[in-house]
Write a protein that holds these residues in place. Structure first.
Motif, PDB file in Angstrom:
ATOM      1  N   ARG A 173       0.819  -1.203   0.000  1.00 52.61           N
ATOM      2  CA  ARG A 173       0.000   0.000   0.000  1.00 52.61           C
ATOM      3  C   ARG A 173       0.861   1.264   0.000  1.00 52.61           C
ATOM      4  O   ARG A 173       0.522   2.254  -0.672  1.00 52.61           O
ATOM      5  N   THR A 174       1.951   1.249   0.717  1.00 56.75           N
ATOM      6  CA  THR A 174       2.829   2.431   0.738  1.00 56.75           C
ATOM      7  C   THR A 174       3.410   2.705  -0.645  1.00 56.75           C
ATOM      8  O   THR A 174       3.457   3.862  -1.096  1.00 56.75           O
ATOM      9  N   GLN A 175       3.829   1.661  -1.328  1.00 57.06           N
ATOM     10  CA  GLN A 175       4.361   1.832  -2.675  1.00 57.06           C
ATOM     11  C   GLN A 175       3.279   2.324  -3.638  1.00 57.06           C
ATOM     12  O   GLN A 175       3.546   3.138  -4.533  1.00 57.06           O
ATOM     13  N   ALA A 176       2.045   1.845  -3.458  1.00 58.05           N
ATOM     14  CA  ALA A 176       0.959   2.288  -4.332  1.00 58.05           C
ATOM     15  C   ALA A 176       0.637   3.760  -4.120  1.00 58.05           C
ATOM     16  O   ALA A 176       0.405   4.508  -5.082  1.00 58.05           O
ATOM     17  N   VAL A 177       0.646   4.209  -2.859  1.00 57.38           N
ATOM     18  CA  VAL A 177       0.368   5.625  -2.578  1.00 57.38           C
ATOM     19  C   VAL A 177       1.465   6.513  -3.167  1.00 57.38           C
ATOM     20  O   VAL A 177       1.187   7.578  -3.747  1.00 57.38           O
ATOM     21  N   ARG A 178       2.705   6.092  -3.063  1.00 58.89           N
ATOM     22  CA  ARG A 178       3.800   6.873  -3.641  1.00 58.89           C
ATOM     23  C   ARG A 178       3.729   6.893  -5.172  1.00 58.89           C
ATOM     24  O   ARG A 178       4.035   7.912  -5.803  1.00 58.89           O
ATOM     25  N   LYS A 179       3.319   5.786  -5.748  1.00 53.64           N
ATOM     26  CA  LYS A 179       3.249   5.728  -7.204  1.00 53.64           C
ATOM     27  C   LYS A 179       2.132   6.617  -7.741  1.00 53.64           C
ATOM     28  O   LYS A 179       2.298   7.274  -8.791  1.00 53.64           O
ATOM     29  N   LEU A 180       1.000   6.677  -7.044  1.00 52.96           N
ATOM     30  CA  LEU A 180      -0.121   7.506  -7.495  1.00 52.96           C
ATOM     31  C   LEU A 180       0.016   8.959  -7.072  1.00 52.96           C
ATOM     32  O   LEU A 180      -0.718   9.818  -7.576  1.00 52.96           O
ATOM     33  N   GLN A 181       0.907   9.241  -6.101  1.00 54.70           N
ATOM     34  CA  GLN A 181       1.172  10.603  -5.637  1.00 54.70           C
ATOM     35  C   GLN A 181      -0.085  11.258  -5.055  1.00 54.70           C
ATOM     36  O   GLN A 181      -0.431  12.398  -5.378  1.00 54.70           O
ATOM     37  N   ILE A 182      -0.779  10.528  -4.231  1.00 51.66           N
ATOM     38  CA  ILE A 182      -1.939  11.064  -3.528  1.00 51.66           C
ATOM     39  C   ILE A 182      -1.819  10.671  -2.066  1.00 51.66           C
ATOM     40  O   ILE A 182      -0.959   9.857  -1.681  1.00 51.66           O
ATOM     41  N   SER A 183      -2.690  11.239  -1.236  1.00 47.21           N
ATOM     42  CA  SER A 183      -2.669  10.933   0.190  1.00 47.21           C
ATOM     43  C   SER A 183      -3.366   9.593   0.448  1.00 47.21           C
ATOM     44  O   SER A 183      -4.077   9.048  -0.407  1.00 47.21           O
ATOM     45  N   LEU A 184      -3.152   9.085   1.653  1.00 44.14           N
ATOM     46  CA  LEU A 184      -3.746   7.794   2.003  1.00 44.14           C
ATOM     47  C   LEU A 184      -5.278   7.842   2.035  1.00 44.14           C
ATOM     48  O   LEU A 184      -5.933   6.907   1.526  1.00 44.14           O
ATOM     49  N   PRO A 185      -5.934   8.893   2.592  1.00 44.19           N
ATOM     50  CA  PRO A 185      -7.413   8.933   2.528  1.00 44.19           C
ATOM     51  C   PRO A 185      -7.934   8.983   1.098  1.00 44.19           C
ATOM     52  O   PRO A 185      -8.947   8.330   0.785  1.00 44.19           O
ATOM     53  N   PRO A 244      -9.410   9.685 -14.141  1.00 44.16           N
ATOM     54  CA  PRO A 244      -9.615  11.144 -14.103  1.00 44.16           C
ATOM     55  C   PRO A 244      -9.809  11.709 -12.701  1.00 44.16           C
ATOM     56  O   PRO A 244      -9.597  12.918 -12.497  1.00 44.16           O
ATOM     57  N   LEU A 245     -10.210  10.867 -11.741  1.00 39.26           N
ATOM     58  CA  LEU A 245     -10.415  11.387 -10.391  1.00 39.26           C
ATOM     59  C   LEU A 245      -9.111  11.799  -9.719  1.00 39.26           C
ATOM     60  O   LEU A 245      -9.142  12.575  -8.752  1.00 39.26           O
ATOM     61  N   LEU A 246      -7.967  11.291 -10.185  1.00 40.28           N
ATOM     62  CA  LEU A 246      -6.694  11.699  -9.583  1.00 40.28           C
ATOM     63  C   LEU A 246      -6.469  13.198  -9.725  1.00 40.28           C
ATOM     64  O   LEU A 246      -6.007  13.862  -8.780  1.00 40.28           O
ATOM     65  N   GLN A 247      -6.828  13.733 -10.882  1.00 42.92           N
ATOM     66  CA  GLN A 247      -6.666  15.176 -11.077  1.00 42.92           C
ATOM     67  C   GLN A 247      -7.610  15.957 -10.176  1.00 42.92           C
ATOM     68  O   GLN A 247      -7.242  17.011  -9.644  1.00 42.92           O
ATOM     69  N   LYS A 248      -8.825  15.440  -9.958  1.00 48.83           N
ATOM     70  CA  LYS A 248      -9.760  16.109  -9.057  1.00 48.83           C
ATOM     71  C   LYS A 248      -9.245  16.104  -7.614  1.00 48.83           C
ATOM     72  O   LYS A 248      -9.370  17.102  -6.886  1.00 48.83           O
ATOM     73  N   PHE A 249      -8.659  14.987  -7.203  1.00 49.12           N
ATOM     74  CA  PHE A 249      -8.091  14.934  -5.853  1.00 49.12           C
ATOM     75  C   PHE A 249      -6.951  15.922  -5.690  1.00 49.12           C
ATOM     76  O   PHE A 249      -6.838  16.597  -4.644  1.00 49.12           O
ATOM     77  N   ARG A 250      -6.115  16.035  -6.694  1.00 47.52           N
ATOM     78  CA  ARG A 250      -5.003  16.989  -6.613  1.00 47.52           C
ATOM     79  C   ARG A 250      -5.517  18.431  -6.572  1.00 47.52           C
ATOM     80  O   ARG A 250      -4.968  19.276  -5.839  1.00 47.52           O
ATOM     81  N   GLU A 251      -6.563  18.727  -7.335  1.00 46.16           N
ATOM     82  CA  GLU A 251      -7.139  20.079  -7.296  1.00 46.16           C
ATOM     83  C   GLU A 251      -7.757  20.369  -5.930  1.00 46.16           C
ATOM     84  O   GLU A 251      -7.647  21.488  -5.416  1.00 46.16           O
ATOM     85  N   GLN A 252      -8.400  19.364  -5.344  1.00 43.43           N
ATOM     86  CA  GLN A 252      -8.957  19.574  -4.008  1.00 43.43           C
ATOM     87  C   GLN A 252      -7.868  19.826  -2.968  1.00 43.43           C
ATOM     88  O   GLN A 252      -8.023  20.691  -2.092  1.00 43.43           O
TER      89      GLN A 252
END
Length: 669
Positions: free
Chosen positions: A19-31, A76-84
């Motif tokens: 899970r830690t590697q997946a969060v780093r790869k996607l560059q988003i927070s854990l929540p 596409p939701l990754l960009q929305k999370f980054r904007e939030q």
């Protein structure tokens, strides 16, 4: 020389990612990663060998498929999370500068909205797939619809869940798709059949819910957000499939007064189209005279269309296809042998379910649960339902003394007194309602407990109302999805239908034996004390029978080689002499005289002995057959035999308990 494989680049180490590697790869927070996985339906996986899958020295507990995480990179939701996240930093900066108005403006207007429409289409390519996955969605949305509003569960989320659930219930009422329901400790289970798919969900009781801190409402809220979008899609498809406009009209003021289902107004496409045409023409008109004349004509057209639609619906309901008229009701499956399993019977059709309560007018008392009863009655054809004004708005009538009411649902003690002179009660609408005091009944009306409605729905027919009268002991309310098999205890059937031959006689014999043992304990103590006294008085004198008497007994005991009738006569004479001897001995010792067994008791004892002999022969035959089996088959047969014996013993205990209760009830009566 072949190329050597490096560690961590093949096998399970390549197929799994932490899970830690997946969060780093996607560059988003854990929540955000948790929300994204819930939306996309991606869950943790457990590898076969954790040591091989883990690339680090520390022990990792959560793994995902590498292909699933690779699939999320293009979401596409990754960009929305980054904007939030970027907007959240701006809001925090504004609050740090004490610019409250700017922070409120950013949060209200600049916050990007997340839409899950494309995810619903991805996860459910066909409508049948969405219906199959609707069980958990309905259970969770009905749960949130009954929760109180807190900081973790906002009021907007609760209102949205309530509205979607009521819209789904209206579809079930219109199409008569509801099939079964069951009252359990957890809540009320419902089952509906929609386009050939059985959907079951759980609705909690409307008690005061306590919000505990050990539940993570953020994760549950994420599921609710996705399920609300899913149920909205499903409701739209269901409404349009039967020619209704979605969303239906919703009266907020009526809902605030407790109308619930009655706050919605369903419309067909033809009537709605005429109303929209009327509104458009009224907007374009400028002349006052022409406007009034056009509005009247349009209103006449709308009324004509509505009447035609009602007439078409009535004719469709009245017309019965020739095939259905010839076939009659649905065929039922009857077991070929009495020992065979009970086959599951076919469910009701929509037409049969829509006419179950169609001829009745119900009134719900204030102590009965209004919403589940109203939903069940409407789903099975009832058009006229009234209730007490305390329960909310939207009733057919609030007058309990209305002569049109045929059935009243009450949950009170027995009602036996006739209705006295009623009193009027002022209502906010200046209408006088007739008030009936508790404990009084209205003549000509059937009073039933709420369980009668559930049992009628599950059985598919109207049951006897006297068994569900107020204050009566209700029949067992069993799950309609569990059918008893052969050998199991069935509370619905009588004891004579399911008990083996002679079980009641054996049980009665055991009870009598226990009573005799308990009654003879005191007598044995008295006999021992009496015998001790006689022994002291007799001294060394022999009180046993003489040799002549014993010789006579031996001679009398020999039956000879006569026919069977002579033998039976001799045996009966011996029994009479033995009984007479026992009476003399009891009279001499001062004990109560034992009563001779009747012929009926002797017959029962003989039958029990015959059954025991047959059972022993059967067991011997089974043992001989087991000797011819292989070890594998013998062990399998012993397991089956053990489970069957356990099931039979449990059923026998339950039948014995029921037999005692029925016997106690008869003695009290």
């Amino acid at each position: 020389m072949a190329k050597q494989k490096k560690k961590g680049q093949a096998g399970q180490a390549k197929n799994y990612i932490t899970r830690t590697q997946a969060v780093r790869k996607l560059q988003i927070s854990l929540p955000d990663f948790r929300r994204l996985c819930i939306f996309k339906g991606i869950y943790p996986r457990e590898p076969r060998n954790i040591k091989k899958a883990s690339k680090s020295a520390t022990h990792s507990t959560t793994f995902y498929y590498t292909k699933d995480i690779q699939y999320l990179l293009h979401e596409p939701l990754l960009q929305k999370f980054r904007e939030q996240n970027a907007l959240s930093k701006k809001i925090a900066r504004s609050l740090g500068r004490n610019e409250v108005q700017d922070a409120v403006r950013l949060e209200k207007y600049a916050m990007p909205k997340i839409k899950l429409d494309h995810i619903v289409r991805e996860r459910y390519p066909t409508f049948v797939d969405a219906l199959r996955d609707l069980d958990d969605a309905l259970s969770l949305l009905f749960l949130f619809a009954n929760l109180p509003s807190t900081s973790a569960v906002p009021a907007k989320v609760i209102a949205r869940c309530q509205r979607l659930c009521h819209e789904f219930e209206h579809y079930l009422i219109t199409t008569h798709s509801l099939r079964k329901s069951f009252l359990s400790i957890k809540g009320i289970y419902y089952q509906a059949t929609i386009q050939g798919q059985d959907i079951m969900w759980l609705v909690p009781y409307k008690f005061v819910q306590r919000i505990t801190q050990d539940v993570d409402y953020r994760i549950m809220g994420t599921f609710v957000e996705f399920y609300c979008t899913l149920l909205g899609f499903v409701n739209y498809r269901l409404y349009t499939s039967i020619g209704l406009v979605y969303p239906p009209k919703f009266d907020v003021a009526s809902d605030e007064r407790g109308a619930e289902l009655s706050a919605f107004t369903l419309e067909g496409h033809r009537v709605a189209g005429a109303i929209e045409q009327k509104e458009d023409e009224q907007k374009t008109l400028t002349n006052g005279d022409g406007q009034v004349q056009n509005s009247e004509t349009l209103q006449a057209q709308i009324n004509k269309i509505a009447q035609e639609a009602d007439v078409e619906d009535d004719t469709k309901q009245d017309e019965v296809p020739e095939e259905q008229a010839d076939s009659g009701t649905i065929d039922t499956f009857v077991p070929a042998a009495p020992e065979g399993d009970t086959l599951p019977q076919p469910d009701l059709s929509g037409d049969e379910a829509g006419t179950l309560f169609s001829n009745f007018t119900f009134f719900i008392s204030r102590e009965a649960p209004r919403h589940p009863i109203e939903f069940l009655l409407r789903a099975f054809g009832c058009k006229r339902i009234g209730w007490d004004p305390v329960l909310g708005d939207g009733a057919f009538t609030h007058d309990e003394t209305d002569p049109r009411i045929t059935h009243q649902v009450v949950d009170r003690p027995a009602l036996a007194q006739a209705l006295p002179a009623v009193q009027g009660q002022e209502t906010p609408n200046d209408q006088k309602l007739q008030v009936v005091k508790p404990g009084y009944i209205i003549p000509g009306r059937v009073y039933v407990q709420p369980q009668w409605i559930w049992d009628c729905v599950n059985e598919g027919k109207l049951l006897r109302t006297d068994l569900y009268a107020p204050g009566a002991t209700l029949p067992p309310h069993l799950s309609p999805w569990i059918r008893p098999t052969s050998g199991q205890y069935d509370p619905r059937a009588t004891l004579e239908e399911q008990e083996p031959a002679g079980e009641a006689d054996e049980d009665a014999g055991d009870d009598e034996a226990e009573g005799e043992v308990s009654a003879s304990e005191g007598e044995d103590e008295e006999d021992e004390s009496g015998e001790e006294d006689e022994a002291v008085d007799a001294g060394d004198m022999d009180v046993a029978g003489s040799e002549d008497e014993s010789a006579e007994e031996e001679v009398d005991g020999f039956s000879g080689f006569d026919d069977a009738e002579d033998a039976s006569d001799v045996s009966s004479d011996l029994d009479d002499e033995a009984q007479h001897q026992k009476e003399l001995e009891a009279e001499a010792s001062g004990r109560p005289v034992p009563v001779a067994h009747s012929k009926e008791e002797a017959r029962k004892a003989k039958a029990i002995k015959a059954r025991q002999t047959a059972q022993s022969k059967k067991e011997e035959e089974i043992e001989r057959q087991k000797m011819m089996m292989s070890n594998k088959k013998r062990k399998l047969f012993e397991k089956m035999q053990h489970s069957n014996n356990k099931r039979d013993s449990e059923a026998e205990k339950l039948r014995a308990k029921r037999r005692k209760l029925e016997k106690a009830g008869k003695t009290k009566a």
